[in-house]
Design a protein around this motif. Structure first.
Motif, short mmCIF file in Angstrom:
data_model
loop_
_atom_site.label_atom_id
_atom_site.label_comp_id
_atom_site.label_asym_id
_atom_site.label_seq_id
_atom_site.Cartn_x
_atom_site.Cartn_y
_atom_site.Cartn_z
N ALA A 30 1.10 -1.36 0.02
CA ALA A 30 -0.12 -0.02 0.05
C ALA A 30 0.77 1.19 0.05
O ALA A 30 1.97 1.36 0.72
N MET A 31 0.49 2.27 -0.86
CA MET A 31 1.26 3.62 -0.85
C MET A 31 0.81 4.24 0.55
O MET A 31 -0.30 3.95 0.83
N PRO A 32 1.41 5.38 0.71
CA PRO A 32 1.10 6.14 2.00
C PRO A 32 -0.27 6.83 1.72
O PRO A 32 -0.56 7.22 0.45
N SER A 33 -0.89 7.19 2.83
CA SER A 33 -2.25 7.67 2.57
C SER A 33 -1.97 9.26 2.19
O SER A 33 -0.78 9.66 2.27
N MET A 34 -2.85 9.95 1.60
CA MET A 34 -2.64 11.22 1.25
C MET A 34 -2.35 12.15 2.42
O MET A 34 -1.56 13.02 2.32
N LEU A 60 3.10 2.61 -12.35
CA LEU A 60 3.84 2.18 -11.24
C LEU A 60 2.93 1.86 -10.05
O LEU A 60 3.07 1.19 -9.00
N THR A 61 1.88 2.47 -9.82
CA THR A 61 0.56 2.21 -9.08
C THR A 61 -0.44 2.04 -9.42
O THR A 61 -0.91 2.35 -10.78
N LEU A 62 -1.46 1.82 -8.72
CA LEU A 62 -2.91 1.21 -9.14
C LEU A 62 -3.94 1.54 -7.78
O LEU A 62 -3.43 1.55 -6.78
N VAL A 63 -5.32 1.74 -8.20
CA VAL A 63 -5.90 1.83 -7.17
C VAL A 63 -6.98 0.42 -6.80
O VAL A 63 -7.25 0.12 -8.01
N LYS A 64 -6.56 -0.17 -5.70
CA LYS A 64 -7.24 -1.49 -5.68
C LYS A 64 -8.51 -1.17 -4.54
O LYS A 64 -8.31 -0.61 -3.46
N THR A 69 -4.27 2.95 -2.89
CA THR A 69 -3.49 3.08 -4.15
C THR A 69 -2.18 1.96 -3.53
O THR A 69 -1.79 1.88 -2.24
N VAL A 70 -2.05 1.07 -4.34
CA VAL A 70 -0.94 0.13 -4.06
C VAL A 70 0.09 0.17 -5.31
O VAL A 70 -0.24 0.75 -6.55
N VAL A 71 1.40 -0.35 -5.02
CA VAL A 71 2.23 -0.40 -5.92
C VAL A 71 1.96 -1.71 -6.94
O VAL A 71 1.74 -2.78 -6.66
#
Length: 245
Positions: A30-34, A60-64, A69-71
């Motif tokens: 998971a990417m960091p939160s906004m 490089l990322t996508l919304v799951k 947002t994940v790598v």
């Protein structure tokens, strides 16, 4: 005119692009939160969103759903040779996440390519050290790497004729043993038709005699005595290349 600094959103995107390339953020993470991004960089939600849109556009990322947002997996993204070398210098890591090299070869060969002969400052059909390998990301061949090395390098690094990988960049060994620093010219891009052997290595299945254009990136290296290596990367069709990791 003085060069302008990149906008903040581009710097944020570059920061996370680097973490992804170095494996600090692996596929599926998971990417960091906004909120965390805004706090870390002291920016507005609009700026943070713009940075994340860049990463998504680059694949490089996508919304799951349900996660955020994940790598993303990156079998369609391949680093340039210059980016791989910069990563090796920066982190000591020879490969990106899920990347490896296979099908290593090494031999003395007559240099029949006049362009390579000119770049190495040798006569056509003089012998060179030819080393090849195939880079694979997540099981998918991404590039055939072809190193054409001046034979004078063998005096310091006879291991160049070994079939197995070095485990480190051979030029580092050369510099340790000779005291000579090797520099790299700016990377050059071109295109040509792939050879049958290159298509086979990249697992591109096409009927015989069907032309397949490929992107080729060329790096040339030299020491105080002149050119010492020409490194060509031949990329599989349909891949994105990234110049920085």
């Amino acid at each position: 005119m003085p060069k302008k600094d990149p906008p903040v959103y581009a710097e944020i995107a570059a920061h996370y692009r680097q973490l992804i390339a170095d494996g600090e953020l692996a596929p599926g993470n998971a990417m960091p939160s906004m909120k965390d991004v805004c706090a870390k960089f002291g920016v507005t939600i609009t700026t943070a969103n713009r940075a994340f849109r860049i990463l998504k556009t680059e694949g490089l990322t996508l919304v799951k759903p349900g996660v955020g947002t994940v790598v993303a997996k990156r079998p369609t993204v391949a680093a340039t040779a210059a980016a791989r070398l910069d990563r090796l210098t920066r982190t000591g890591k020879a490969y990106a996440p899920k990347e490896k090299s296979i099908k290593h070869t090494a031999a003395l060969r007559s240099c029949a390519d006049p362009d390579i002969a000119e770049q190495l400052d040798i006569e056509p059909h003089d012998e060179i050290v030819l080393r090849t390998r195939v880079f694979v990301v997540d099981g998918q061949p991404t590039a055939v790497a072809i190193s054409c090395i001046h034979p004078r390098a063998l005096a310091a690094v006879p291991e160049l004729l070994d079939q197995k990988p070095f485990g480190r960049f051979w030029q580092e060994i050369y510099t340790e043993r000779t005291g000579r620093t090797i520099t790299r010219s700016p990377e050059r891009r071109g295109a040509r038709l792939a050879s049958d052997s290159e298509l086979a290595a990249l697992e591109v299945d096409v009927p015989p005699d069907v032309p397949v254009p490929v992107l080729v990136l060329v790096n040339t290296f030299q020491d105080e005595d002149g050119p010492i290596e020409v490194w060509e990367d031949v990329y599989a069709p349909g891949l994105w290349q990234v110049a920085a990791e």
